[in-house]
Design a protein around this motif. Structure first.
Motif, short mmCIF file in Angstrom:
data_model
loop_
_atom_site.label_atom_id
_atom_site.label_comp_id
_atom_site.label_asym_id
_atom_site.label_seq_id
_atom_site.Cartn_x
_atom_site.Cartn_y
_atom_site.Cartn_z
N VAL A 1 -13.82 38.05 18.08
CA VAL A 1 -13.33 37.01 17.84
C VAL A 1 -11.73 37.28 17.68
CG1 VAL A 1 -13.11 34.50 17.30
CG2 VAL A 1 -15.22 35.41 17.77
N CYS A 2 -10.74 36.29 18.32
CA CYS A 2 -9.43 36.49 18.01
C CYS A 2 -8.99 35.15 16.97
CB CYS A 2 -8.47 36.45 19.13
SG CYS A 2 -6.62 36.37 18.76
N PHE A 3 -8.69 35.30 15.75
CA PHE A 3 -8.64 34.21 14.88
C PHE A 3 -7.43 33.65 14.90
CE2 PHE A 3 -12.37 36.11 12.94
CZ PHE A 3 -12.87 35.45 12.35
N ASN A 4 -6.38 34.48 15.66
CA ASN A 4 -5.01 33.62 15.83
C ASN A 4 -5.07 32.48 16.50
OD1 ASN A 4 -4.76 36.69 15.21
ND2 ASN A 4 -2.57 36.17 15.07
N GLU A 5 -5.82 32.82 17.80
CA GLU A 5 -5.69 31.52 18.76
C GLU A 5 -6.96 30.49 18.20
OE1 GLU A 5 -7.74 32.97 22.42
OE2 GLU A 5 -5.78 34.49 22.68
N LEU A 6 -8.06 30.93 17.54
CA LEU A 6 -8.98 30.13 16.87
C LEU A 6 -8.26 29.19 15.90
CD1 LEU A 6 -11.82 28.96 16.57
CD2 LEU A 6 -12.20 30.88 14.99
N ILE A 7 -7.59 29.82 14.90
CA ILE A 7 -6.84 28.91 13.95
C ILE A 7 -5.79 27.85 14.27
CG2 ILE A 7 -5.29 29.20 12.00
CD1 ILE A 7 -6.62 31.63 11.16
N GLN A 8 -5.07 28.19 15.64
CA GLN A 8 -4.11 27.38 16.15
C GLN A 8 -5.01 26.11 16.85
OE1 GLN A 8 -0.39 28.33 16.07
NE2 GLN A 8 -0.77 26.12 16.26
N ASN A 9 -5.83 26.52 17.31
CA ASN A 9 -6.87 25.34 18.16
C ASN A 9 -7.31 24.50 17.08
OD1 ASN A 9 -6.35 26.48 20.53
ND2 ASN A 9 -8.21 27.67 20.60
N ILE A 10 -7.76 24.85 16.08
CA ILE A 10 -8.68 24.12 14.97
C ILE A 10 -7.29 23.36 14.33
CG2 ILE A 10 -9.68 24.10 12.83
CD1 ILE A 10 -11.45 26.44 13.77
N LEU A 11 -5.97 23.78 13.73
CA LEU A 11 -5.17 23.19 13.42
C LEU A 11 -4.50 22.03 14.24
CD1 LEU A 11 -2.89 25.86 12.03
CD2 LEU A 11 -3.99 24.24 10.69
N ASN A 12 -4.88 22.21 15.49
CA ASN A 12 -4.39 21.15 16.61
C ASN A 12 -5.37 19.78 16.20
OD1 ASN A 12 -2.30 22.69 17.67
ND2 ASN A 12 -3.31 23.50 19.21
N GLU A 13 -6.64 20.22 16.06
CA GLU A 13 -7.60 19.31 15.84
C GLU A 13 -7.48 18.30 14.51
OE1 GLU A 13 -11.36 21.08 15.82
OE2 GLU A 13 -11.11 21.96 17.98
N PHE A 14 -6.82 19.13 13.66
CA PHE A 14 -6.67 18.43 12.32
C PHE A 14 -5.27 17.93 11.96
CE2 PHE A 14 -10.49 20.88 11.15
CZ PHE A 14 -11.03 20.08 10.31
N GLN A 15 -4.34 17.86 13.25
CA GLN A 15 -3.06 17.56 13.22
C GLN A 15 -2.87 16.24 12.53
OE1 GLN A 15 -0.69 19.85 13.78
NE2 GLN A 15 0.90 18.31 12.87
N ASP A 16 -3.62 15.16 12.95
CA ASP A 16 -3.49 13.88 12.48
C ASP A 16 -3.81 13.73 11.11
OD1 ASP A 16 -3.01 12.99 15.16
OD2 ASP A 16 -5.08 12.52 15.55
N GLN A 17 -4.80 14.26 10.44
CA GLN A 17 -5.05 14.41 9.19
C GLN A 17 -3.81 14.95 8.42
OE1 GLN A 17 -9.04 15.31 8.06
NE2 GLN A 17 -9.85 15.25 10.29
N ILE A 18 -3.33 16.23 8.72
CA ILE A 18 -2.22 16.87 8.00
C ILE A 18 -1.15 15.87 7.99
CG2 ILE A 18 -0.64 18.78 8.29
CD1 ILE A 18 -2.89 20.17 9.35
N GLU A 19 -0.79 14.93 9.47
CA GLU A 19 0.38 14.14 9.14
C GLU A 19 0.15 13.21 8.32
OE1 GLU A 19 1.08 13.44 13.26
OE2 GLU A 19 1.72 15.48 13.70
N PHE A 20 -1.04 12.49 8.22
CA PHE A 20 -1.67 11.28 7.66
C PHE A 20 -1.22 11.66 6.08
CE2 PHE A 20 -4.40 8.79 5.14
CZ PHE A 20 -4.18 7.61 5.43
N LYS A 21 -1.49 12.69 5.60
CA LYS A 21 -1.31 13.24 4.19
C LYS A 21 0.10 13.65 3.73
CE LYS A 21 -5.58 14.05 1.52
NZ LYS A 21 -6.26 14.70 0.67
N GLU A 22 0.89 13.69 5.01
CA GLU A 22 2.39 14.33 4.81
C GLU A 22 2.10 15.63 4.29
OE1 GLU A 22 5.09 11.67 3.28
OE2 GLU A 22 4.03 9.85 4.19
N LEU A 23 1.14 16.62 4.53
CA LEU A 23 1.05 17.87 4.12
C LEU A 23 2.20 18.78 4.78
CD1 LEU A 23 -2.81 18.21 4.16
CD2 LEU A 23 -1.08 17.53 2.11
N GLU A 24 2.70 19.77 4.08
CA GLU A 24 3.68 20.77 4.50
C GLU A 24 2.74 21.98 4.81
OE1 GLU A 24 7.08 23.61 2.73
OE2 GLU A 24 6.70 21.94 1.79
N LEU A 25 2.79 22.26 6.13
CA LEU A 25 2.09 23.45 6.71
C LEU A 25 2.96 24.64 6.81
CD1 LEU A 25 -0.72 24.52 7.83
CD2 LEU A 25 0.13 23.80 9.98
#
Length: 413
Positions: free
Chosen positions: A278-302
């Motif tokens: 499994v390539c974790f680079n692609e996997l992490i990027q895909n999962i971050l896209n799914e959590f993008q709304d929650q990250i923006e809602f909390k105004e988190l610095e990634l």
């Protein structure tokens, strides 16, 4: 066994060698006793013998001694060295010192010697012969012992190797030992019974968990649907609607808890068998896209840093659950305008987040139902699932805290 045999043979060789030396000394001492009797007999026949005070021309010497000393004397045998004129050197001899009474009540000290040169040669030859015999015997016994034991225990180690490769979840039988030895046949019987019992228990437990989960999910889903429909009734008071929504939240948490426990059970029962790279680079990027709304809602610095390409052998479904739980944990236990850091190398993954100003307990952080916060929506199983996935896949995870940053690191080496 070989060590015990070595000790036993060494002890036997030592005792045998000591006994042989004792026998040689006994033989020499018997000769000295015989010489003593002959010399005393000759002295009683010829008084001139009593005046031989040195060993120059024979193997004995006589000197007169007081009666009070003579009566206290007893025969003494000892090994000593004596200068030999013909050899011009000191030679080993066996010396007998005794006392006898001659005519006219006179007492004399008699010293008789016997050369030990030939006996020493004999003892030396005996020692080396015994040493060679001992070494040859030991090598022979060890070689035969190794060959016999290897042949005798070969079925056992073959069986042991099969058992070490046995997996409950694969539902495979272990081929028994093909041997006429009664002990191996008994081992076959006992191990087969134990394995069959464990296999039955495993499948019964697996079926029970799946059935229980299914039976719980259905009424939970029905109850949630009915409560949601009931909440839409405009005739209900605001207070009742509030109570209904609280009940819905509780049922939703119970649903998540049921799913998490089922997932944990499946992981621990090793039901996720198919692994791939499994390539974790692609996997992490895909999962971050799914959590993008929650990250923006909390105004988190990634802070996302890929310092290498991480590929690891793992079940793809478990890999997604692993990363999802870690990122969800970093978001849920963060504060508004906090930070999330993800650092990926070719052998490790590090996910960190700002949060409480005190470290979590490293001994409890991965335990089931352990929660440091009062978040009612959390089941307390997210990190326990992460730990189970990492352990199942053969990797390592650790927790660290520094300067208000909580850090989880997975080592894939």
């Amino acid at each position: 066994m070989s060590l015990a045999l070595l000790i036993a043979l060494s002890a036997w060789a030592f005792i045998f060698y000591v006994n042989m030396i004792d026998e040689v000394h006994d033989s020499i001492d018997d000769g000295l006793d015989n010489s003593k009797l002959l010399i005393i007999h000759e002295a009683n026949q010829d008084s001139t013998v009593l005046y031989k005070t040195s060993f120059d021309e024979g193997n004995y010497a006589i000197r007169k001694m007081p009666a009070d000393h003579a009566l206290k004397h007893y025969d003494q045998y000892k090994d000593t060295l004596m200068y030999m004129e013909n050899e011009h050197d000191l030679e080993p001899v066996r010396l007998l010192t005794t006392v006898f009474e001659a005519k006219e009540n006179q007492f004399y000290e008699l010293k008789v010697i016997s050369s030990m040169v030939e006996e020493d040669d004999l003892i030396e030859d005996l020692f080396y012969s015994l040493l060679w015999l001992y070494l040859i015997l030991m090598v022979t016994i060890l070689v035969i012992n190794a060959l016999v034991l290897r042949s005798m225990w070969k079925p056992f180690f073959t069986y042991l190797n099969r058992l070490s490769q046995f997996k409950l979840e694969k539902n495979e039988k272990v081929q028994p030992i093909q041997s006429k030895t009664a002990e191996f046949q008994l081992l076959n019987k006992v191990v087969t019974e134990v394995l069959e019992s464990n296999i039955r228990s495993f499948h019964n437990q697996k079926q029970l968990i799946e059935n229980a989960s299914h039976e719980l999910q259905t009424p939970l889903a029905i109850a949630l649907n009915k409560l949601q429909l009931l909440a839409e009734n405009k005739e209900l008071s605001e207070e009742i609607v509030k109570e209904i929504f609280q009940t819905i939240e509780t049922l939703e948490r119970l649903t998540r808890l049921n799913k998490s426990l089922l997932l944990l059970s499946k992981i621990e029962n090793k039901q996720f068998r198919d692994e791939e790279l499994v390539c974790f680079n692609e996997l992490i990027q895909n999962i971050l896209n799914e959590f993008q709304d929650q990250i923006e809602f909390k105004e988190l610095e990634l802070d996302l840093a890929f310092e290498g390409e991480l590929k690891a052998q793992i079940n793809p479904e478990l890999a997604r659950i692993l990363i999802t739980n870690l990122i969800k944990n970093a978001i849920r236990h963060n504060f508004k305008k906090g930070k999330i850091g993800i650092l990926l190398t070719d052998s490790s993954l590090q996910i960190s987040n700002s949060g409480t100003d005190k470290p979590l307990d490293p001994a409890k952080v991965f335990q089931r139902f352990h929660k440091e916060s009062n978040d009612q929506s959390s089941t307390g199983l997210g990190l326990a699932i992460v730990k189970s996935i990492v352990d199942l896949s053969g990797y390592r995870i650790s927790y660290n805290y520094a300067l208000g940053i909580h850090q989880f690191m997975i080592n894939f080496n």
